[in-house]
Design a protein around this motif. Structure first.
Motif, PDB file in Angstrom:
ATOM      1  N   GLN A 200       0.934  -1.073  -0.168  1.00 21.74           N
ATOM      2  CA  GLN A 200       0.035  -0.055   0.125  1.00 21.74           C
ATOM      3  C   GLN A 200       1.000   1.162   0.151  1.00 21.74           C
ATOM      4  N   ARG A 201       1.824   1.200   0.765  1.00 19.64           N
ATOM      5  CA  ARG A 201       2.790   2.355   0.824  1.00 19.64           C
ATOM      6  C   ARG A 201       3.429   2.656  -0.495  1.00 19.64           C
ATOM      7  N   TYR A 202       3.854   1.652  -1.285  1.00 19.15           N
ATOM      8  CA  TYR A 202       4.219   1.748  -2.524  1.00 19.15           C
ATOM      9  C   TYR A 202       3.413   2.547  -3.487  1.00 19.15           C
ATOM     10  N   LEU A 203       1.999   1.906  -3.572  1.00 22.13           N
ATOM     11  CA  LEU A 203       1.140   2.419  -4.316  1.00 22.13           C
ATOM     12  C   LEU A 203       0.779   3.572  -4.081  1.00 22.13           C
ATOM     13  N   LYS A 204       0.653   4.215  -2.908  1.00 25.75           N
ATOM     14  CA  LYS A 204       0.476   5.502  -2.655  1.00 25.75           C
ATOM     15  C   LYS A 204       1.386   6.580  -2.990  1.00 25.75           C
ATOM     16  N   GLU A 205       2.839   6.079  -2.881  1.00 28.66           N
ATOM     17  CA  GLU A 205       3.704   6.961  -3.281  1.00 28.66           C
ATOM     18  C   GLU A 205       3.939   6.809  -4.929  1.00 28.66           C
ATOM     19  N   HIS A 206       3.665   5.943  -5.448  1.00 28.50           N
ATOM     20  CA  HIS A 206       3.965   5.836  -7.038  1.00 28.50           C
ATOM     21  C   HIS A 206       2.684   5.848  -7.896  1.00 28.50           C
ATOM     22  N   THR A 207       1.698   5.952  -7.185  1.00 35.61           N
ATOM     23  CA  THR A 207       0.209   6.048  -8.298  1.00 35.61           C
ATOM     24  C   THR A 207      -0.368   7.224  -7.665  1.00 35.61           C
ATOM     25  N   ASP A 208      -1.473   7.285  -8.343  1.00 33.36           N
ATOM     26  CA  ASP A 208      -2.617   8.524  -7.884  1.00 33.36           C
ATOM     27  C   ASP A 208      -3.945   7.337  -7.732  1.00 33.36           C
ATOM     28  N   LEU A 209      -3.843   6.191  -7.163  1.00 29.93           N
ATOM     29  CA  LEU A 209      -4.991   5.435  -6.722  1.00 29.93           C
ATOM     30  C   LEU A 209      -5.750   6.262  -5.536  1.00 29.93           C
ATOM     31  N   THR A 210      -6.857   5.705  -5.728  1.00 28.88           N
ATOM     32  CA  THR A 210      -7.705   6.421  -4.481  1.00 28.88           C
ATOM     33  C   THR A 210      -7.853   5.410  -3.415  1.00 28.88           C
ATOM     34  N   PHE A 211      -7.485   5.693  -2.040  1.00 30.77           N
ATOM     35  CA  PHE A 211      -7.546   4.623  -1.063  1.00 30.77           C
ATOM     36  C   PHE A 211      -8.609   5.176  -0.123  1.00 30.77           C
ATOM     37  N   TYR A 212      -9.269   4.125   0.477  1.00 31.18           N
ATOM     38  CA  TYR A 212     -10.148   4.427   1.522  1.00 31.18           C
ATOM     39  C   TYR A 212      -9.655   5.150   2.597  1.00 31.18           C
ATOM     40  N   LEU A 213      -8.264   4.760   3.008  1.00 30.38           N
ATOM     41  CA  LEU A 213      -7.543   5.435   4.017  1.00 30.38           C
ATOM     42  C   LEU A 213      -6.502   6.364   3.688  1.00 30.38           C
ATOM     43  N   SER A 214      -6.878   7.644   4.134  1.00 29.87           N
ATOM     44  CA  SER A 214      -5.852   8.655   3.947  1.00 29.87           C
ATOM     45  C   SER A 214      -4.497   8.487   4.445  1.00 29.87           C
ATOM     46  N   ASP A 215      -4.503   7.835   5.377  1.00 30.30           N
ATOM     47  CA  ASP A 215      -3.110   7.678   5.986  1.00 30.30           C
ATOM     48  C   ASP A 215      -2.905   6.158   6.765  1.00 30.30           C
ATOM     49  N   PHE A 216      -1.857   5.756   7.097  1.00 26.47           N
ATOM     50  CA  PHE A 216      -1.615   4.394   7.439  1.00 26.47           C
ATOM     51  C   PHE A 216      -1.824   4.297   9.172  1.00 26.47           C
ATOM     52  N   SER A 217      -2.738   5.076   9.545  1.00 28.33           N
ATOM     53  CA  SER A 217      -2.758   4.893  11.379  1.00 28.33           C
ATOM     54  C   SER A 217      -3.332   3.680  11.674  1.00 28.33           C
ATOM     55  N   ILE A 218      -3.926   2.689  10.676  1.00 28.05           N
ATOM     56  CA  ILE A 218      -4.687   1.589  11.065  1.00 28.05           C
ATOM     57  C   ILE A 218      -3.426   0.582  11.381  1.00 28.05           C
ATOM     58  N   TYR A 219      -2.105   0.826  10.892  1.00 27.07           N
ATOM     59  CA  TYR A 219      -1.091   0.082  11.132  1.00 27.07           C
ATOM     60  C   TYR A 219      -0.402   0.179  12.496  1.00 27.07           C
TER      61      TYR A 219
END
Length: 254
Positions: free
Chosen positions: A91-110
């Motif tokens: 997820q971190r890679y995808l967020k940093e290298h794509t413009d995909l839309t995630f449900y979670l705006s951050d990774f606080s769940i981890y």
């Protein structure tokens, strides 16, 4: 002994010593009552001893069961942690290298220790495949607690706090199995089926073009909602409950 007492009574009657006879009869009754009370007390002592021995036997058996459960939980936590790390890295890679839309705006769940992990772009496919490769189940050892329930022996555990801890821990096991583990395994099964149906060429995809998979928003959604974070927290809670029960049981082990 009975003949001896009968002989004394007969002599007293024959000698017409009625007063002494009644005194003797009363004394004999008192001796009989005392004998009965002593016998009852001995029976109570024996019953109490047997109950305590059975209680100790159950405590020892529960300790063995709980230790086996602890080993199983630890093993599952290793797999769960690895899967959670893989999900985070992907997820971190995808967020940093794509413009995909995630449900979670951050990774606080981890948890924090997961967020310290760094990803390897050459391992992206491995991270992805990890999302449906952890199918181990937690099956608690319930032999002892089942016997205690079926024979109505839960109450043989005298200490109320210990008895409550035992019941609450095994109830938590049941809750984890039905509302946590089953749901997790079902989402894994759904994700695998979805991947096979939607991405038949999955094993031909390499790290350089893996992002193409996630152009399908449903694939991305399934990745985010694979329930591994909840499973991981559930296992951590079980580990703590298991350790608490083990500590309480050891207090009463002889």
């Amino acid at each position: 002994m009975i003949k001896f007492f009968r002989h004394i009574r007969q002599n007293l009657l024959m000698e017409n010593k009625t007063g002494k006879y009644f005194k003797y009869a009363i004394g004999e009754i008192i001796l009989v009552v005392i004998g009965i009370l002593i016998a009852l007390q001995i029976n109570n002592w024996n019953a109490t001893r047997i109950e305590k021995e059975k209680e100790q036997s159950y405590i020892n058996e529960l300790i063995n069961d709980v230790r086996k459960d602890a080993s199983a939980i630890d093993e599952l936590l290793v797999a769960s942690n690895n899967q959670l790390k893989a999900k985070y890295k992907l997820q971190r890679y995808l967020k940093e290298h794509t413009d995909l839309t995630f449900y979670l705006s951050d990774f606080s769940i981890y948890p924090e220790y997961i967020r310290k992990e760094t990803y390897d772009s050459d391992s992206l496919m491995y991270y992805y495949r990890m999302q449906w490769q952890n199918r181990k189940r937690f099956t608690p050892i319930t032999t002892t607690i089942d016997e205690m329930k079926s024979t109505g022996k839960i109450g043989i555990i005298i200490d109320k706090k210990l008895r409550r801890t035992i019941i609450e821990t095994y109830n938590s096991y049941d809750d984890f199995l039905t509302s946590n583990q089953d749901r997790y395994l079902e989402t894994q099964k759904e994700l695998l089926k979805f991947v096979i149906d939607e991405i038949p060429e999955l094993y031909q995809i390499n790290n350089s073009n893996i992002t193409e998979i996630f152009q399908n928003q449903r694939v991305l959604n399934r990745l985010e909602a694979n329930f591994v974070s909840t499973l991981n927290r559930g296992l951590l809670d079980l580990k703590q409950l298991n350790q608490n029960l083990l500590n309480e049981l050891k207090k009463f082990q002889k």
